[in-house]
Design an enzyme around this catalytic site. Structure first.
Site, PDB file in Angstrom:
ATOM      1  N   GLU A   1       0.888  -1.167   0.000  1.00  0.00           N
ATOM      2  CA  GLU A   1       0.000   0.000   0.000  1.00  0.00           C
ATOM      3  C   GLU A   1       0.918   1.206   0.000  1.00  0.00           C
ATOM      4  OE1 GLU A   1      -1.485   3.199   0.784  1.00  0.00           O
ATOM      5  OE2 GLU A   1      -1.781   2.496   2.849  1.00  0.00           O
TER       6      GLU A   1
ATOM      7  N   CYS B   1      -1.822   8.840   2.921  1.00  0.00           N
ATOM      8  CA  CYS B   1      -1.601   8.344   1.561  1.00  0.00           C
ATOM      9  C   CYS B   1      -2.786   8.651   0.654  1.00  0.00           C
ATOM     10  CB  CYS B   1      -1.324   6.847   1.592  1.00  0.00           C
ATOM     11  SG  CYS B   1      -2.588   5.895   2.459  1.00  0.00           S
TER      12      CYS B   1
END
Length: 501
Positions: free
Chosen positions: A269, A303
């Protein structure tokens, strides 16, 4: 949101002592093999909080050996009922609830996170994640298959084995539990490396894991640096899978190391440069607030940050005006102080990178609406910054900033904005604001993103899979899909004398 807006938040603990600073292997605390330690700091004050044992390859080897031993056939962990694994995860959630205030204070001190956000959002998410994973433990199952011929065929969902898990610094405790929750629910053992900036809550979790009753070696925690401890996990020949959350640059190194070693499974990720598209028919108040929170939450250190904001031409000026007005309401300061609504960046390296990108925006012709520089005399604080008149070729429109910087771009047509939104190496998330359901469905289908939010942003839950397209990574975390990352499917075929339907 500001601390004053949050209800039912107690005061943080004072005079916090950091009891757990060693390496956690086999339910015991160890000094590093090298004898080295590294300092851990408070980014709001730049003061050293404590020193932590610095794990490297030799310590990772010890942790992997313990994890492999705990995973052996016939071990207490492998012979444990799946429902008992779920009970242990629920017990761990109970212990986090007991230590809720301590852990939230630690997250705020070590990670620069607003205490109210740590207490309500992070710790609340941690507990919900563990309880969700606990519920899945005895529901991960195989199937029977009507194979041709006189055979009885079934599948087993088996744990992958020893899993290396490398945790980021922006959500240290939450990401720790996003990683270990599904892995343990499926019956794996783990070696965890927390980020060197923020190891303290992970190490406290070691004490809770032992207290909850997990067998020795099931969870091992090795604090250390990426190029040493992280690299040792990624390239280890006896690690069966590695999961990493962090930068795309490091994700590439991990995947390369996995391929050059034992072809271990990898889930990543990684970074993002997420588009957020606001159409003229949207609820403007709602869009402004969600877009604002989408990029300024946790000082922009997310993110999924809504870091490319596309606003339809006819409402552009008004949207910019309201966004600037909202950004100017921030109160910067120590994240443990009531009323503060923005804390520091995590460290000097990130601080300087963000300021450099802000300067590039000024030089390349974006209009600085507010902010644009450092704040205060101590700590890594940056003013909430809004740029308008941003074009797609500017660095601030292309590079992941990971800071409190909002860049607002203008668009004219649906086809144009879809093309521009997808014109990035990343594909983690996206947002759409419109009251036209046809437009919402059309655009959400066209966007190359692992998650698309409509008339909201940054809404994440343990029940929903999370992960990216393109260079934002591969694999999924959480939701039912997330458990597939931690299981292997085995087909078993048995010859029988006669098959009956």
């Amino acid at each position: 949101m500001s601390s004053s807006a949050m209800p039912d938040v107690p005061a943080p603990l004072t005079n916090l002592q950091f009891k757990y600073t060693k390496i956690f292997i086999n339910n015991e605390w160890h000094s590093s093999v090298s004898g080295k330690k590294f300092p851990v700091f408070n980014p709001a004050t730049e003061e050293k909080l404590c020193e932590v044992e610095e794990g490297d390859k030799e310590d990772v080897d010890k942790a992997v050996k313990a994890a492999r031993q705990a995973f052996q056939i016939g071990s207490p962990w492998r012979t444990m009922d799946a429902s008992e694994r779920g009970r242990l995860l629920n017990k761990l959630a109970d212990l986090i609830e007991r230590d809720h205030l301590l852990l939230a204070t630690m997250e705020a001190m070590n990670g620069g996170k607003l205490f109210s956000n740590a207490y309500l959002m992070d710790l609340g998410g941690c507990i919900k994640t563990l309880r969700y994973c606990a519920g899945w433990a005895d529901k991960i199952q195989g199937r029977t298959i009507p194979m041709d011929g006189n055979f009885f065929t079934y599948t087993r969902s088996e744990p992958v084995g020893v899993c290396g898990q490398i945790i980021p610094w922006n959500f240290p405790l939450l990401m720790f539990l996003w990683k270990i929750g599904p892995a343990l629910s499926c019956g794996n053992t783990v070696v965890v490396k927390p980020a060197e900036q923020t190891p303290l809550t992970a190490l406290h979790m070691g004490s809770l894991i032992k207290e909850a009753g997990f067998p020795p070696g099931v969870v091992n925690i090795v604090p250390g640096y990426g190029p040493t401890a992280g690299a040792a996990i990624s390239s280890h020949m006896d690690v069966d899978k590695v999961a990493f959350t962090g930068s795309t640059e490091v994700g590439k190194l991990i995947k390369e190391a996995a391929g050059k070693s034992n072809l271990k499974r990898v889930s990543l990720e990684l970074g993002g440069k997420s588009p957020c598209i606001v159409f003229a028919d949207a609820d403007l108040d709602n869009a402004v607030e969600f877009a604002h929170q989408g990029v300024f939450y946790h000082q922009g250190q997310c993110c999924i940050a809504a870091s490319r904001l596309f606003v339809e031409e006819s409402i552009y000026d008004e949207f910019v005006r309201r966004s600037v007005e909202r950004a100017k309401k921030y109160v910067l300061g120590n994240p443990l102080t009531p009323g503060v609504s923005q804390g520091p960046q995590i460290d000097k390296e990130q601080y300087e990178k963000i300021l450099d990108l802000i300067e590039s925006g000024k030089k390349e012709g974006a209009k600085l609406e507010c902010g644009g520089g450092p704040w205060g005399n101590k700590g890594y604080f940056i003013q909430p910054t809004v740029f308008s008149d941003v074009t797609d070729d500017m660095r601030i429109a292309k590079e992941e900033i990971f800071g409190p910087v909002q860049q607002i771009m203008k668009f004219k047509s649906l086809d144009d904005v879809i093309k521009r939104a997808n014109n990035t190496f990343y594909g983690l998330s996206a947002g759409i604001f419109t009251n036209d359901i046809d437009k919402a469905i059309t655009v959400s289908s066209a966007l190359q993103s692992g998650t698309v939010w409509v008339n909201c942003y940054s809404v994440v839950s343990a029940q929903c899979p999370f992960g990216g397209f393109k260079m934002s990574g591969n694999g999924r975390e959480l939701g039912e899909y997330g458990f597939h990352e931690y299981t292997e499917v085995k087909t078993v075929t048995i010859k029988i004398s006669q098959k009956n339907s």
